[in-house]
Write a protein that holds these residues in place. Structure first.
Motif, PDB file in Angstrom:
ATOM      1  N   GLN A 221       0.839  -1.272   0.095  1.00  0.00           N
ATOM      2  CA  GLN A 221       0.006   0.082   0.116  1.00  0.00           C
ATOM      3  C   GLN A 221       0.898   1.371   0.009  1.00  0.00           C
ATOM      4  OE1 GLN A 221      -2.138  -0.636   3.560  1.00  0.00           O
ATOM      5  NE2 GLN A 221      -3.921  -1.675   2.352  1.00  0.00           N
TER       6      GLN A 221
ATOM      7  N   ILE B 149       4.174   0.776 -15.106  1.00  0.00           N
ATOM      8  CA  ILE B 149       3.236   1.606 -15.184  1.00  0.00           C
ATOM      9  C   ILE B 149       1.848   1.373 -15.875  1.00  0.00           C
ATOM     10  CG2 ILE B 149       2.651   4.081 -15.684  1.00  0.00           C
ATOM     11  CD1 ILE B 149       5.631   4.646 -15.085  1.00  0.00           C
ATOM     12  N   THR B 150       0.906   1.368 -15.314  1.00  0.00           N
ATOM     13  CA  THR B 150      -0.556   1.002 -16.361  1.00  0.00           C
ATOM     14  C   THR B 150      -1.411   2.164 -16.241  1.00  0.00           C
ATOM     15  OG1 THR B 150      -1.333   0.365 -13.914  1.00  0.00           O
ATOM     16  CG2 THR B 150      -0.552  -1.309 -15.166  1.00  0.00           C
ATOM     17  N   GLU B 151      -1.089   3.568 -15.349  1.00  0.00           N
ATOM     18  CA  GLU B 151      -1.763   4.524 -15.714  1.00  0.00           C
ATOM     19  C   GLU B 151      -1.060   5.715 -15.381  1.00  0.00           C
ATOM     20  OE1 GLU B 151      -5.751   3.088 -13.614  1.00  0.00           O
ATOM     21  OE2 GLU B 151      -5.711   5.238 -13.946  1.00  0.00           O
TER      22      GLU B 151
ATOM     23  N   ARG C 165       2.167   7.134  -6.683  1.00  0.00           N
ATOM     24  CA  ARG C 165       1.037   8.149  -6.914  1.00  0.00           C
ATOM     25  C   ARG C 165       1.449   9.585  -6.465  1.00  0.00           C
ATOM     26  NH1 ARG C 165      -2.802   5.182  -4.518  1.00  0.00           N
ATOM     27  NH2 ARG C 165      -2.801   6.706  -2.778  1.00  0.00           N
TER      28      ARG C 165
ATOM     29  N   VAL D 158       1.727   8.013 -11.130  1.00  0.00           N
ATOM     30  CA  VAL D 158       1.202   7.016 -11.820  1.00  0.00           C
ATOM     31  C   VAL D 158       0.876   6.065 -11.050  1.00  0.00           C
ATOM     32  CG1 VAL D 158       3.253   7.494 -13.436  1.00  0.00           C
ATOM     33  CG2 VAL D 158       3.655   5.763 -11.327  1.00  0.00           C
ATOM     34  N   THR D 159       0.015   4.994 -11.797  1.00  0.00           N
ATOM     35  CA  THR D 159      -0.393   3.670 -10.931  1.00  0.00           C
ATOM     36  C   THR D 159       0.403   2.566 -11.659  1.00  0.00           C
ATOM     37  OG1 THR D 159      -2.701   4.691 -10.793  1.00  0.00           O
ATOM     38  CG2 THR D 159      -2.544   2.266 -10.737  1.00  0.00           C
TER      39      THR D 159
ATOM     40  N   GLU E 246       1.346  -1.915 -11.789  1.00  0.00           N
ATOM     41  CA  GLU E 246       1.153  -2.953 -11.514  1.00  0.00           C
ATOM     42  C   GLU E 246       2.675  -3.579 -11.001  1.00  0.00           C
ATOM     43  OE1 GLU E 246       0.882  -7.039 -14.557  1.00  0.00           O
ATOM     44  OE2 GLU E 246       1.213  -4.963 -15.252  1.00  0.00           O
TER      45      GLU E 246
ATOM     46  N   HIS F 161       2.335   1.986  -3.517  1.00  0.00           N
ATOM     47  CA  HIS F 161       1.394   2.350  -4.400  1.00  0.00           C
ATOM     48  C   HIS F 161       1.078   3.966  -4.058  1.00  0.00           C
ATOM     49  CE1 HIS F 161       0.284  -1.043  -6.731  1.00  0.00           C
ATOM     50  NE2 HIS F 161       0.057  -1.776  -5.702  1.00  0.00           N
ATOM     51  N   ARG F 162       1.030   4.275  -2.717  1.00  0.00           N
ATOM     52  CA  ARG F 162       0.953   5.602  -2.450  1.00  0.00           C
ATOM     53  C   ARG F 162       2.088   6.523  -2.776  1.00  0.00           C
ATOM     54  NH1 ARG F 162       3.282   8.038   1.337  1.00  0.00           N
ATOM     55  NH2 ARG F 162       3.756   6.200   2.625  1.00  0.00           N
TER      56      ARG F 162
END
Ligand SMILES: Nc1nc2c([nH]c(=O)n2[C@H]2C[C@H](O)[C@@H](COP(=O)(O)OP(=O)(O)OP(=O)(O)O)O2)c(=O)[nH]1
Length: 141
Positions: A52, A95-97, A59, A64-65, A67, A55-56
């Motif tokens: 977690q 990176i997916t987003e 961002r 970015v988001t 996988e 991911h934070r």
């Protein structure tokens, strides 16, 4: 001495199965580390799992988001010793987003090809990790 603080970071790559390029980020602070290159990431906050937290940080720092792929284990119970105060766990990620930008804590990002992994001035503690990734890139490339 207090237990080392856990830092989590990502080796963001172009392809999780056949990585050929890695995203490196240049730090802006603190002054002692400014200008050195690292893996995006940061400390795990209270109440967060390492994943977690990662991911934070991705961002917040890059916008970015990603996988996450496999963890790249270090010699200290799976973690990489950085300094007396810090140890780090590192995952491959893709990176997916979003398009990565140096939004926080960095002023430059660079995609490094396998042959360029040594071209930037990595933080001291990251050097063994970069060596491990170079091996991984060669194996799969
Ligand atoms: N993120 C990151 N930190 C690293 C790496 N290598 C390395 O020695 N470090 C050290 C630098 C810092 O002294 C320490 C903690 O990382 P950090 O400053 O990014 O943590 P953070 O974003 O949560 O920091 P803060 O907001 O609490 O100031 O880990 C690396 O590759 N990535």
């Amino acid at each position: 001495m207090a237990a080392p603080i856990l830092v989590v970071a990502a080796a963001l790559v172009d392809d999780l199965d056949r990585p050929a390029r890695l995203l490196a980020a240049r730090r802006t602070r603190p002054a002692a580390l400014s200008g050195r290159w690292e893996f995006p990431g940061g400390k795990v906050d209270h109440g967060e799992t390492p994943v977690q937290a990662l991911h934070r940080e991705l961002r917040e720092e890059l916008g970015v988001t990603a996988e996450l792929g496999r963890e790249v284990p270090g010699p200290d119970d799976g973690a990489w010793p950085l300094t007396d105060r810090y140890r780090m766990r590192l995952w491959l990620g893709r990176i997916t987003e979003g398009h990565p930008e140096p939004l926080e804590d960095h002023d430059e990002l660079r995609w490094l090809a396998t042959a360029e992994l040594g071209d930037v001035d990595w933080l001291e503690g990251d050097l063994p990790i970069v060596a491990a990734l170079r091996g991984l890139f060669r194996e799969t490339g």
